[in-house]
Design an enzyme around this catalytic site. Structure first.
Site, short mmCIF file in Angstrom:
data_model
loop_
_atom_site.label_atom_id
_atom_site.label_comp_id
_atom_site.label_asym_id
_atom_site.label_seq_id
_atom_site.Cartn_x
_atom_site.Cartn_y
_atom_site.Cartn_z
N TYR A 180 -2.39 -0.62 10.15
CA TYR A 180 -2.31 -0.37 9.25
C TYR A 180 -0.58 -0.82 8.20
O TYR A 180 -0.58 -1.17 7.80
CB TYR A 180 -3.78 0.64 8.36
CG TYR A 180 -3.98 -0.18 6.71
CD1 TYR A 180 -3.74 -1.50 6.77
CD2 TYR A 180 -3.38 1.00 5.71
CE1 TYR A 180 -4.46 -1.88 4.68
CE2 TYR A 180 -3.28 0.22 4.36
CZ TYR A 180 -3.89 -1.36 4.31
OH TYR A 180 -4.08 -1.74 2.68
N SER A 195 0.48 -1.20 -0.15
CA SER A 195 0.01 0.10 0.25
C SER A 195 0.77 0.83 0.27
O SER A 195 1.95 0.96 0.45
CB SER A 195 -0.60 0.30 1.30
OG SER A 195 -1.26 1.66 1.90
P1 NDP Z 1 -11.27 -6.26 -0.42
O1 NDP Z 1 -12.36 -6.04 1.02
O2 NDP Z 1 -12.23 -5.98 -1.83
O3 NDP Z 1 -10.49 -7.48 -1.20
C1 NDP Z 1 -9.70 -7.91 0.17
C2 NDP Z 1 -10.38 -9.54 -0.06
O4 NDP Z 1 -8.87 -9.97 1.20
C3 NDP Z 1 -11.43 -10.34 0.14
O5 NDP Z 1 -10.81 -11.40 -1.49
C4 NDP Z 1 -11.23 -10.94 0.82
O6 NDP Z 1 -11.70 -12.52 1.37
C5 NDP Z 1 -9.61 -11.22 1.90
N1 NDP Z 1 -9.73 -12.00 2.89
C6 NDP Z 1 -10.18 -11.42 3.80
N2 NDP Z 1 -9.48 -11.80 4.89
C7 NDP Z 1 -9.10 -13.42 4.42
C8 NDP Z 1 -8.70 -13.88 5.57
N3 NDP Z 1 -9.31 -14.38 6.71
N4 NDP Z 1 -8.92 -14.87 5.02
C9 NDP Z 1 -8.34 -15.23 3.50
N5 NDP Z 1 -9.02 -14.38 2.37
C10 NDP Z 1 -8.94 -12.46 3.30
O7 NDP Z 1 -10.07 -4.66 -0.68
P2 NDP Z 1 -9.45 -5.15 -1.82
O8 NDP Z 1 -9.04 -5.72 -2.86
O9 NDP Z 1 -9.33 -3.04 -1.47
O10 NDP Z 1 -8.24 -5.41 -0.95
C11 NDP Z 1 -6.95 -6.46 -1.79
C12 NDP Z 1 -5.68 -6.22 -0.70
O11 NDP Z 1 -5.09 -4.22 -1.36
C13 NDP Z 1 -5.44 -5.20 0.91
O12 NDP Z 1 -4.01 -6.22 0.73
C14 NDP Z 1 -5.83 -3.77 0.39
O13 NDP Z 1 -4.50 -3.79 2.41
C15 NDP Z 1 -4.70 -3.90 -0.39
N6 NDP Z 1 -4.84 -2.16 -0.34
C16 NDP Z 1 -6.24 -1.69 -0.44
C17 NDP Z 1 -6.87 -0.48 -1.29
C18 NDP Z 1 -7.65 0.24 -1.48
O14 NDP Z 1 -7.82 1.33 -1.13
N7 NDP Z 1 -8.75 -0.25 -1.52
C19 NDP Z 1 -5.73 0.64 -1.54
C20 NDP Z 1 -4.34 0.05 -0.67
C21 NDP Z 1 -4.23 -1.49 -0.51
P3 NDP Z 1 -13.28 -13.53 1.97
O15 NDP Z 1 -13.69 -11.81 3.00
O16 NDP Z 1 -13.72 -14.17 1.23
O17 NDP Z 1 -11.81 -13.92 2.84
#
Ligand code: NDP
Length: 246
Positions: free
Chosen positions: A154, A141
């Site tokens: 975070y 990030s």
């Molecule tokens: P989403 O919430 O759409 O995606 C998060 C994903 O992580 C989902 O597929 C969720 O699946 C999965 N996840 C969460 N907890 C678990 C777990 N315990 N086991 C397995 N899978 C898990 O958000 P984003 O697409 O934005 O996030 C993806 C990445 O991008 C993250 O690492 C986030 O920190 C990073 N990021 C996002 C930004 C933003 O502005 N959106 C900016 C910078 C970085 P499920 O709930 O089905 O398990």
């Protein structure tokens, strides 16, 4: 194009960046193995990829559980016989000021954002070393570069991830195993739902919806990192909405 035929495993692919990336890579001929906790979304995602002529399979995984991650990676290897890319993307952003002492949120963030990635490395690295090739990708990030109030935890997880992934690059690059972090600014996904504090959640949502990149913009960055000749390692891609200052 080197992406065609590559086996790409994505942990955290049920929504947002992971889901968009799975779709994009499959459209470019990669073989996907996707996981997360929400099985209905994974199933739909595989059906959609197959309907578009791509190849994909799924297995549920909870990245806070190291045996679940080990089973997930093993299932991918059993299915396709190799792993070219292990993309550890799962993450949460439980922002709150430290004085609120949301210690369980702190633990959960480190469990998912840091230990989840380490479990992915632990499961896939022996396979890659045996093969003699491989590529780890993690979603970091801009918060891994910039520190803001309410984001101590975070940012702490994402700084940690940056350190881990760069050490991995230095240790395993000579063995032809690459390491890349993709570091986005705001992206328009459902990540804001993981912000515990209601006021901060409202702000995060508004910012993501107002200026956030499209998840497909991130998918393009991941595709670029993967789609390189084997002597080219993309260490990091840092991308923000043009209007985002930091
Ligand atoms: P989403 O919430 O759409 O995606 C998060 C994903 O992580 C989902 O597929 C969720 O699946 C999965 N996840 C969460 N907890 C678990 C777990 N315990 N086991 C397995 N899978 C898990 O958000 P984003 O697409 O934005 O996030 C993806 C990445 O991008 C993250 O690492 C986030 O920190 C990073 N990021 C996002 C930004 C933003 O502005 N959106 C900016 C910078 C970085 P499920 O709930 O089905 O398990």
């Amino acid at each position: 194009m080197t992406v065609k035929g590559k086996v790409v495993v994505i942990a955290g692919a049920s929504s947002g960046i992971g889901a968009a990336t799975a779709k994009k890579l499959a459209a470019h001929g990669a073989k996907l193995f996707i996981g997360a906790r929400r099985e209905d979304l994974l199933k739909k995602q595989v059906e959609d990829i197959e309907a578009d002529g791509g190849e994909a399979a799924y297995k549920t995984v909870d990245v806070t559980d190291k045996s679940s991650v080990a089973d997930f990676v093993k299932a991918a290897h059993d299915k396709y016989g190799k792993i070219d890319v292990m993309y550890n993307n799962a993450g949460v952003m439980p922002n709150s000021p430290l004085r609120d002492l949301k210690v369980e949120d702190w633990e959960r963030a480190f469990q998912i954002n840091v230990m989840g990635v380490l479990y992915g490395i632990a499961a896939a690295l022996p396979i890659m070393k045996e093969q003699g090739f491989g590529h780890f990708i993690a979603t970091d990030s801009n918060a891994g570069h910039v520190i803001n109030p309410n984001a101590a935890i975070y940012s702490g997880t994402k700084f940690a991830l940056r350190a881990i992934m760069d050490a991995l690059r230095q240790e395993e690059g000579p063995n032809m195993i690459r390491s890349t972090i993709v570091s986005p600014g705001n992206v328009n996904t459902a990540l804001w739902k993981t912000v515990g504090d209601p006021e901060l959640q409202k702000k995060a949502r508004a910012r993501e919806e107002e200026i956030g990149l499209d998840p497909e913009d991130l998918a393009n960055a991941v595709l670029y990192a993967i789609d390189q000749p084997e002597n080219v390692g993309i260490d990091e891609i840092l991308l923000r909405p043009t209007v985002q200052e930091n």
